[in-house]
Each structure stands twice: as C-alpha cells, then as structure tokens.
Motif scaffolding. Structure first.
Motif, PDB file in Angstrom:
ATOM      1  N   GLU A  30       0.845  -1.192   0.000  1.00  0.00           N
ATOM      2  CA  GLU A  30       0.000   0.000   0.000  1.00  0.00           C
ATOM      3  C   GLU A  30       0.880   1.241   0.000  1.00  0.00           C
ATOM      4  OE1 GLU A  30      -1.962  -0.521   3.694  1.00  0.00           O
ATOM      5  OE2 GLU A  30      -3.204  -2.213   3.031  1.00  0.00           O
ATOM      6  N   THR A 515     -15.206   8.726 -12.193  1.00  0.00           N
ATOM      7  CA  THR A 515     -15.193   7.272 -12.283  1.00  0.00           C
ATOM      8  C   THR A 515     -16.348   6.818 -13.179  1.00  0.00           C
ATOM      9  OG1 THR A 515     -16.471   7.146 -10.234  1.00  0.00           O
ATOM     10  CG2 THR A 515     -14.078   6.891 -10.059  1.00  0.00           C
ATOM     11  N   ALA A 595      -2.759   0.581 -12.244  1.00  0.00           N
ATOM     12  CA  ALA A 595      -4.023   0.659 -11.490  1.00  0.00           C
ATOM     13  C   ALA A 595      -5.196   0.890 -12.435  1.00  0.00           C
ATOM     14  CB  ALA A 595      -3.944   1.776 -10.459  1.00  0.00           C
ATOM     15  N   ALA A 596      -4.992   1.726 -13.466  1.00  0.00           N
ATOM     16  CA  ALA A 596      -6.067   2.008 -14.438  1.00  0.00           C
ATOM     17  C   ALA A 596      -6.471   0.744 -15.179  1.00  0.00           C
ATOM     18  CB  ALA A 596      -5.610   3.080 -15.423  1.00  0.00           C
ATOM     19  N   GLY A 598      -5.849  -2.487 -14.089  1.00  0.00           N
ATOM     20  CA  GLY A 598      -6.350  -3.469 -13.132  1.00  0.00           C
ATOM     21  C   GLY A 598      -7.777  -3.197 -12.694  1.00  0.00           C
ATOM     22  N   ALA A 599      -8.079  -1.925 -12.458  1.00  0.00           N
ATOM     23  CA  ALA A 599      -9.425  -1.548 -12.014  1.00  0.00           C
ATOM     24  C   ALA A 599     -10.324  -1.154 -13.181  1.00  0.00           C
ATOM     25  CB  ALA A 599      -9.341  -0.382 -11.026  1.00  0.00           C
ATOM     26  N   GLN A 600      -9.755  -1.163 -14.397  1.00  0.00           N
ATOM     27  CA  GLN A 600     -10.490  -0.712 -15.590  1.00  0.00           C
ATOM     28  C   GLN A 600     -11.090   0.670 -15.335  1.00  0.00           C
ATOM     29  OE1 GLN A 600     -13.262  -3.940 -16.456  1.00  0.00           O
ATOM     30  NE2 GLN A 600     -11.710  -5.389 -15.804  1.00  0.00           N
ATOM     31  N   GLU A 601     -10.227   1.567 -14.857  1.00  0.00           N
ATOM     32  CA  GLU A 601     -10.700   2.883 -14.443  1.00  0.00           C
ATOM     33  C   GLU A 601      -9.739   3.973 -14.931  1.00  0.00           C
ATOM     34  OE1 GLU A 601     -12.869   5.197 -14.003  1.00  0.00           O
ATOM     35  OE2 GLU A 601     -13.817   3.841 -12.569  1.00  0.00           O
ATOM     36  N   PHE A 604      -8.082   7.117 -12.937  1.00  0.00           N
ATOM     37  CA  PHE A 604      -6.818   7.126 -12.205  1.00  0.00           C
ATOM     38  C   PHE A 604      -5.760   7.949 -12.938  1.00  0.00           C
ATOM     39  CE2 PHE A 604      -7.847   2.754 -10.160  1.00  0.00           C
ATOM     40  CZ  PHE A 604      -8.642   3.390  -9.216  1.00  0.00           C
TER      41      PHE A 604
END
Length: 663
Positions: A30, A515, A595-596, A598-601, A604
């Motif tokens: 983290e 988001t 992160a974008a 992995g989270a499909q976001e 980020f």
C-alpha cells in the motif's frame, strides 16, 4: 519507476516468506498516507500472525532484520502493530526514473495475447451526442493505456446497420416523407445529413407512439427486409448507415479517436456468422424454442442465477420478468435480436466461430487514416489479419446494457467457453447529462422544476441532447476567443490549432476524471476552467515548464549537468522532502497506469495528471529556478522540470490530450 520498485520489493518479501517460513502468500503493498511513513507499506505480517500464532510486530521485526538488501530500497522499518514500511533510495530512484522516462517503447510482455477493444459503436441512424463521446473517450483512452503496456491491441467499432434504430429512420423516409432511395441518396451527400436524421428519428418515435399496432407491423416488415438485404428498405438502410458512419468517423477524428476495423452487423447475417452460431447454440441446448406464453415461437436463452436468501429469490424473479425480452435470441417472426448477433460477434472475436469476414477499405475514412470494414463482397488481399483470436475482449457499452452483456457471456458459457466468457469484459459507464446552466446555453427551454435539478437528462429518441459536433464547435469557439485575446501575436492558424488542443483537452479530461459509474453533468464553464481539476490546468503546467526551459536555454550556466552526488545531497537536505515528493509523484506514472488497467478505471490517469500538475505548481512557486545562484542546484531543478514535463506529457498523451506550446 514506482511500480518497478514496488514489484521488486513484493517479490523479495514473497521469496523471503517461502524461504524462512515455508509459507506462500500474495504480498500486498500500500502507499502510506504520509511521506515520513515511507513509500510502500505491507500488512503481510498480520496474515502471517494468524498462521504462525505469533505477534505480528514480532514477525515484522524478524523480517526487517533478515530480509537483506533489495535494490532501490534504502531500508525497511517496523511500524505500528506490525506493518513493514519501506523507504526508497532517493538517489537511485531519481536516476532510474529518468532512464525509464527516456525509454521510447514499452517492454512487450512475454506471450502477450491480442486484446480487442470495441468502443463507440453508435447506432448509425443519427448524429453522435455527448453520451457517445463518453464511450469513445473511455474506449480510446483504454486502448492507449493498454498499448502503452505492450500487448497488441485491435480497435473495433461495431456498426448496427440492421437494427431497429436504423429501421425507424428508414420508415421515416419511406413511409412518413414518401422519399425514394435515389432521393435519400442525394440527401445523404449533405454535410449535416446526420442532423437531419436526428430530427427524423425523433419524429418517427412520435409517429410510432400514435399507433402501436402500426409500429409493430412496419418495424417487423422493415427489419426483415433489411436483414434479408432486399427491397427499398434494405437499399435505404445501407445509404443511411454508410453515410452516417462516415460522419461519425469525422466527428471522432476531431478528438483524435480512430478505429482499425468497422464490423458491420449486416455481414454477421449475410456471411452466415449468425447461422453458424445459431446451429451451435441449438445443438448445445444453450437456447430453447419457447412453445407457450408471451414468447411462443421465440428462441430464448433461459438461465437462473443461484440465490440463497428468500429476498434475493424474489428480487431475481422480478428482474427475470423485467428483462425477459432481453433473453430472446430469435423473435417469433424469424428476425435476430441484437444480443443474438452480438453472441456470434463475440465468438468470432475469440476465434471460436470457424469463420472470418471479408474486408475492404472504408471509402470515406478521415484524412490520413486507413479504416477497414467488413464486407459481403470480395475480400481485399491487402487487408490485415483481423481474424486472429483475442485473449481478452473489452466491450465499452453503457450500464443500461449490462443485462444484455450478461446474456452474451452466458451464451459463451452455454457453449462451454468459460474462459472466454470470463475474458469478455463489459467496460460499463453511466450516462452523461447536462447542468441546467449548460442546457440553457445549448438553447433548451427548461421548466422551473428542471432548472432546480442537479442535471438535465437527454434523450436521442426524443431529439433532446447535445450533438457531439455542436459541443466541440462551442468549446472550440470559446477557447479560440480566449487564445486570440491572450496571444494576438500568433498567426490565425496557430491560434486555431492551440484553441483546438485546449478544447479537446478540456472535453476529454472532463469525461475521464469521473469514475465510470458516476453520472456526469457536463458544464462548459467547469470544463474550460484553468483552475482546479481540469484539462487546461494540466496543459498549462506543461506550458509553464516549457517557458522555463526556453528561458533557461537563453541563460548562462544551464548547460551544466546535475551531478548525482549533488542530487542525493539535495534530496536529503532541508528541502529534500519537498523535492522528493515531486519526484516520487512524477515517477509513479507506471503505478497509475497499472491501477487504471487493473481496475479498468481511466479516472486514475486523470487523477495522476492533476496531482502532478498541482505538485509542480507548488514546486514552481517555492523555487526560483532560473535565478538560483548555486549552479549545481539550478541544473538539478531544471532537470527535474524536464522530468516532470516528460511524465505529464506522457500521461496527457495516454488520455489523448495534447499540450500546446502556449496558452
């Protein structure tokens, strides 16, 4: 660079746990909330404590003392009840981050499978609107991010040229306006043909509401003729769809959005893709012929999700009743539903259909671009091999289509393709509305009740909404007026190009910063602001850096290279934490990209760009870079600004945003 070090630390911890405790664990890392707590922290000792029956802090102390040297990590300390806090070697991070940022091409992962991203996919029956822009911008950004990480990505745009929406416009032309195919063809040559169809579609909707029986009869007859490729209905449908697709391509090109392949629904029918899928679905028992009830004569895909609680059972039954029409694959009149054709399309994407399309170049592609399209006619031998199977498929479709996407995935499962069903990713998003202020600016008359609401919903079926080209035009006009006022010395062409870059940046950033599951209320003033979390704010940070570099190049002593020892000293001195904070953020692009994905976001990425721009502006106001008397420090500060510029430009580029030279 942050992700590189984090992965290195994660691997070292996992190896140490296996070696010392004979335990295999997925090590979680983290980002600590404060810089003094290090750059990465792991709660792994709390999980170990459960297995080893020991105090987590005691285990953390043991690991910290015995982990050994990890490249790029200065030290690992114990914090709180048993956290492991890692502190990066600032000098090493700074040197490695610069090298990584200068790399032109990403390292392609071994055995990287082909990825297909299908996005935009607008019904070719009217002009594109702001909701379509959210789809296209999200899809295009995901394409750019995936390409940045290395795997081959193919961009597809599904053209539903045999669906109900096209049929409604065909009925409008043939039955309401009594036009001939020749007349429609002449009209389709007009530059705003999509606007004409926008109004006609709204009129057709009203026409159908007047007589539901007439609507059902006309739609059924027209759909069947279009699917079978016969008569005036089919001819007009092709004219309308092809003309509007060309206009959609031009609209999206204004935002830097392009496609490799247009997959036309008509070929799924004419090349017997659907026939092959239909036979397979019937043989497997994935679909069944309904013999009684409202769906008698329809081929449907029945399935029930497992539920445990009584409340869940009731809700599921209610949902089944509400969505029952969505499970129809073939209507009782023999026409195929959208979801049926989509199952065949999804099977082709994964190479499971045993068939391939024929391909031709789209005759009216945007200038400088080659766009391929499926065709029922002769295949162009120069066409790329689009039929190679994908390992992962992203379907960018709004949340209102979630149930239909479940039906498509269930179709794959019903045929035994569980892996492919899992890799069929519904990249969903919520609607785009307008603030009341924006709606008024676009000329809509609002009732007192609507004016008080936080947003005004739009509807293409009712003819209410912001057309994409109108929106881009209005943004461009607003930015051009501002550029002309600030930079009268620019040529007219340079002013226009700069204004366009700012307008596109404002729009794309605005659509990305929320988001995906957030309803967006679009507003011109908010999007174009040079302050706060906006595209122009991030672009202006780049412009500011370029101004510093230009002035620095004109000065003396700026040719000096920053000495590594001086950099290390600066990063550990009184000002060290402030400088390190900017370097750490700039060097974390890889972390946010990961992160974008992995989270499909994609939000980020927007967050990263804003944080970096904000941190640089704080740095800029604190340090007098060009007037710094210490030449080594000046050289370091200039190199830092160049590093921030490279990372910010790269982040903006991943969002399809250009940074102009001046603003």
């Amino acid at each position: 660079m942050y992700l590189t070090l984090a992965n290195r630390l994660r691997d070292a911890l996992a190896h140490h746990l296996e070696e010392r405790y004979a335990i295999t664990l997925a090590v979680v890392l983290e980002k600590p909330p404060k810089l003094e707590m290090g750059e990465a922290a792991s709660p792994v000792c709390f999980e170990l404590a459960k297995r080893l029956k020991r105090a987590p802090r005691q285990i953390a102390q043991e690991i910290s003392a015995n982990l050994g040297k990890v490249d790029g990590i200065a030290r690992v300390e114990v914090a709180g009840g048993g956290y492991l806090n890692a502190y990066f070697d600032r000098g090493v991070f700074w040197a490695d981050a610069q090298r990584e940022a200068s790399a032109k091409e990403p390292a392609v992962p071994k055995n990287a499978g082909k990825v297909i991203v299908e996005h935009t996919s607008i019904n070719p029956n009217k002009a594109a609107h702001i909701g379509h822009l959210r789809n296209a911008v999200l899809g295009d950004t995901m394409v750019r991010v995936l390409q940045h990480t290395g795997p081959p990505v193919q961009v597809q745009n599904y053209i539903d040229n045999t669906g109900v929406q096209v049929a409604d416009v065909v009925i409008g032309f043939l039955h309401m306006e009594k036009r001939t195919p020749v007349n429609v063809k002449m009209l389709a040559m007009e530059p705003r043909f999509d606007y004409y169809c926008w109004d006609l579609y709204a009129k057709a909707t009203h026409f159908f509401e007047e007589d539901k029986a007439r609507a059902a009869e006309l739609r059924g007859k027209t759909l069947k003729a279009i699917e079978e490729g016969r008569g005036e209905e089919s001819e007009v449908a092709q004219i309308v769809a092809d003309a509007i697709v060309t206009l959609h391509l031009k609209t999206m090109a204004r935002l830097g959005i392009f496609y490799e392949l247009l997959v036309r629904e008509s070929e799924i029918l004419h090349l017997k893709f659907w026939d092959a899928a239909f036979e397979t679905l019937k043989r497997s028992g994935a679909i069944q012929l309904a013999t009684t009830g409202k769906m008698a004569g329809c081929w449907i895909m029945p399935w029930k999700k497992e539920v445990k609680e009584e409340k869940e059972v009731k809700e599921t039954h209610a949902e089944d009743e509400e969505n029952i029409q969505d499970k129809i694959i073939v209507r009782s009149n023999g026409t195929v539903t959208y979801v049926g054709k989509d199952i065949a399309y999804q099977l082709w994407k994964f190479g499971l259909l045993g068939k391939d399309f024929n391909y031709r170049k789209w005759p009216n592609s945007p200038e400088g671009e080659t766009v391929w399209a499926t065709t029922s006619f002769k295949n162009d031998p120069a066409a790329p091999h689009f039929g190679a199977p994908a390992t992962t498929v992203y379907n960018v479709i709004d949340t209102r289509q979630s149930y239909l996407q479940e039906v498509v995935a269930e179709g794959l499962r019903g045929l035994g393709h569980n892996k492919e069903a899992t890799q069929s990713i519904h990249f969903s998003y919520d609607i785009v509305a307008l603030t009341p202020r924006c709606a008024k600016e676009m000329g809509y008359e609002l009732s007192p009740e609507e004016a008080k609401k936080p947003y005004v919903e739009v509807s293409g079926r009712k003819g209410l909404g912001v057309k994409a080209d109108d929106l881009i035009d209005k943004l461009g006009a607003a930015t051009l007026a501002e550029v002309q006022q600030r930079h009268p010395e620019m040529s007219a062409l340079e002013q226009k190009q700069t204004a366009h870059a700012i307008a596109v940046g404002a729009l794309r950033f605005f659509l990305l910063k929320f988001t995906r599951n957030t309803i967006i209320a679009f507003d011109f003033k908010d999007a174009l602001s040079f302050e706060g979390e906006t595209g122009p704010y991030c672009q202006y940070a780049v412009v500011r850096i370029r101004g510093i570099r230009r002035k620095g190049a004109e000065g003396t002593g700026t040719h000096l290279q920053a000495d590594p020892k001086s950099a290390t000293t600066l990063l550990t001195g009184p000002e060290g934490d402030g400088l390190w904070d900017l370097i750490l953020i700039a060097g974390s692009l890889d972390y946010f990209v990961d992160a974008a994905i992995g989270a499909q976001e994609p939000a980020f990425l927007a967050r990263y760009a804003f944080q970096l721009a904000q941190s640089f502006n704080n740095f800029y106001h604190k340090h007098h870079i060009l007037s710094e008397p210490d030449e080594q420090k000046k050289a370091f500060l200039l190199r830092l600004t160049e590093f921030v510029e490279a990372q910010l430009v790269r982040a903006l580029g991943l969002m399809g945003i250009e940074a102009p030279e001046k603003m």
